[in-house]
Design an enzyme around this catalytic site. Structure first.
Site, PDB file in Angstrom:
ATOM      1  N   LYS A  43      -9.734   3.066   1.510  1.00 47.48           N
ATOM      2  CA  LYS A  43      -9.536   1.380   1.210  1.00 47.48           C
ATOM      3  C   LYS A  43      -8.216   1.195   1.658  1.00 47.48           C
ATOM      4  CE  LYS A  43      -8.362   2.549  -3.731  1.00 47.48           C
ATOM      5  NZ  LYS A  43      -8.914   2.222  -5.031  1.00 47.48           N
ATOM      6  N   ARG A 226     -13.759  12.208  -4.876  1.00 49.74           N
ATOM      7  CA  ARG A 226     -13.256  11.263  -4.324  1.00 49.74           C
ATOM      8  C   ARG A 226     -11.952  11.368  -4.279  1.00 49.74           C
ATOM      9  NH1 ARG A 226     -16.127   8.695  -8.404  1.00 49.74           N
ATOM     10  NH2 ARG A 226     -14.099   7.851  -9.252  1.00 49.74           N
ATOM     11  N   MET A 319      13.224 -11.383   5.073  1.00 51.29           N
ATOM     12  CA  MET A 319      11.566 -11.402   5.457  1.00 51.29           C
ATOM     13  C   MET A 319      11.274 -10.268   6.456  1.00 51.29           C
ATOM     14  SD  MET A 319       8.407 -14.260   6.066  1.00 51.29           S
ATOM     15  CE  MET A 319       8.821 -14.813   4.624  1.00 51.29           C
TER      16      MET A 319
END
Length: 383
Positions: A43, A226, A319
């Site tokens: 994921k 898992r 940023m």
């Protein structure tokens, strides 16, 4: 330092070590016995490492199944040629059911409404909807309450469009396998699975272990484990160190885009939170910032590696860019940098290393978040 590859459009990137990933997958396979299987959790784009590429490597190294967080992540794996079973570790919206069936991606199920809609859609498509039943045993996040698992199955098992391919739960305190909370969750799960079996219901693949439980408690491996963070060479907790040998898979590097020698007292970056001191300082700009996962809270608190030595990051992290200072002292002379020189934000350079855990500690978070953050925007180079 020598760089084998790099993106052509930006001088900041993530390096993913294929060999380290293979080694880690095989290390977890060696923990398994008999017919126990390995589900690799990929994921969040394989925790920032690039799911499509990582799945190919994991499949070759011994993965039996993949687990994702969203339907879109499962679709991505199918579109890149992954044939192994893919499980979504939550129950998606009902609107996602046609996509699940079209791409043969299994959902987790824990509401009757979703289950019956899934079955109906499967029948209309001329197939059977396979799913894994999520059982809530104490984490209080998702799942059918463990005491209601049998009743839940009886309320949906009449439907010919449904097939239970597995049952699972998730531990909240697997890093403390002797603790009361972990033992209680496991007891509740065992009792729920036993009730289903005693009633003659198919449970499919039984699984509950995350990375720490896989390492600490072989008795709870059941049919499958898992594994997530450990595959990427990151420890799930301090107590796991020494229990399994893993190699870090991700490094983060950048090339210097500008150098300067501001006068004493000049400020650097937004807010001038750093000012050039009396000693000679070279300020180097790196094209990586908080939008790339380098958290702004690290400003003036972190270091990077240059030629195997640590240099201080200075000024507020922007940023898309940050600055570091190469400060000459009589104790530690260091060559000044040139545009194009490589600096290491995470990873090894020479005899020193900056780890995800070090950066996580500075941020007051966990290595999972650090790795995922770097993987969001930076290009990935597989070495």
């Amino acid at each position: 330092m020598a760089v084998r590859n790099q993106p052509e459009t930006r001088w900041a990137w993530v390096e993913v070590d294929r060999g380290a990933l293979r080694k880690n997958v095989r290390a977890f396979r060696r923990l398994l016995r008999g017919r126990e299987r390995l589900c690799c959790v990929v994921k969040a784009d394989a925790y920032g490492h690039g799911a499509s590429e990582c799945c190919q490597i994991m499949q070759q190294a011994g993965a039996d199944m993949f687990a994702v967080a969203t339907v879109a992540e499962g679709v991505q794996l199918r579109e890149t040629g992954i044939k192994l079973p893919v499980l979504v570790l939550s129950e998606p919206p009902i609107e996602a059911i046609p996509t699940l069936l079209a791409y043969n991606v299994m959902p987790s199920v824990y509401t009757v409404e979703f289950a019956l809609a899934y079955g109906e859609c499967a029948v209309q498509a001329g197939t059977v909807g396979r799913y894994h039943l999520a059982i809530e045993t104490g984490m209080n996040r998702i799942g059918v309450p463990c005491t209601e698992a049998l009743e839940f199955r009886r309320s949906i098992d009449f439907h010919r469009g449904l097939e239970c391919d597995g049952v699972f739960t998730h531990f909240a305190t697997a890093d403390d396998p002797d603790g009361w909370d972990y033992q209680l969750q496991r007891k509740r799960f065992d009792e729920a699975v036993a009730a289903l079996r005693d009633a003659g219901l198919e449970v499919g693949t039984v699984h509950c272990d995350n990375t720490p439980a896989t390492i600490f408690d072989p008795a709870s491996h059941y049919d499958m484990v898992r594994v997530g963070i450990g595959l990427y060479g990151l420890m799930p907790c301090e107590s796991a160190r020494g229990r399994i040998e893993l190699a870090p898979v991700m490094s983060v590097r950048a090339r210097v885009t500008r150098t300067a020698h501001p006068a004493m007292g000049e400020g650097v970056g937004y807010g001038f939170t750093y000012r050039v001191p009396r000693t000679t300082v070279q300020i180097c700009t790196l094209p990586i910032g908080y939008a790339d996962g380098l958290a702004r809270t690290l400003s003036n608190r972190m270091e990077v590696l240059y030629r195997g030595q640590r240099v201080r990051q200075v000024g507020n992290i922007c940023m898309d860019q940050c600055m570091v200072a190469i400060q000459q002292t009589t104790v530690r002379p260091m060559p000044e940098a040139e545009v194009g020189d490589v600096m290491t934000i995470v990873g090894r350079d020479g005899d020193d290393e900056i780890t995800m855990d070090e950066m996580a500690a500075l941020r007051g978070t966990i290595n999972y978040e650090v790795a995922c953050g770097f993987g969001m925007r930076l290009d990935k180079v597989y070495v």
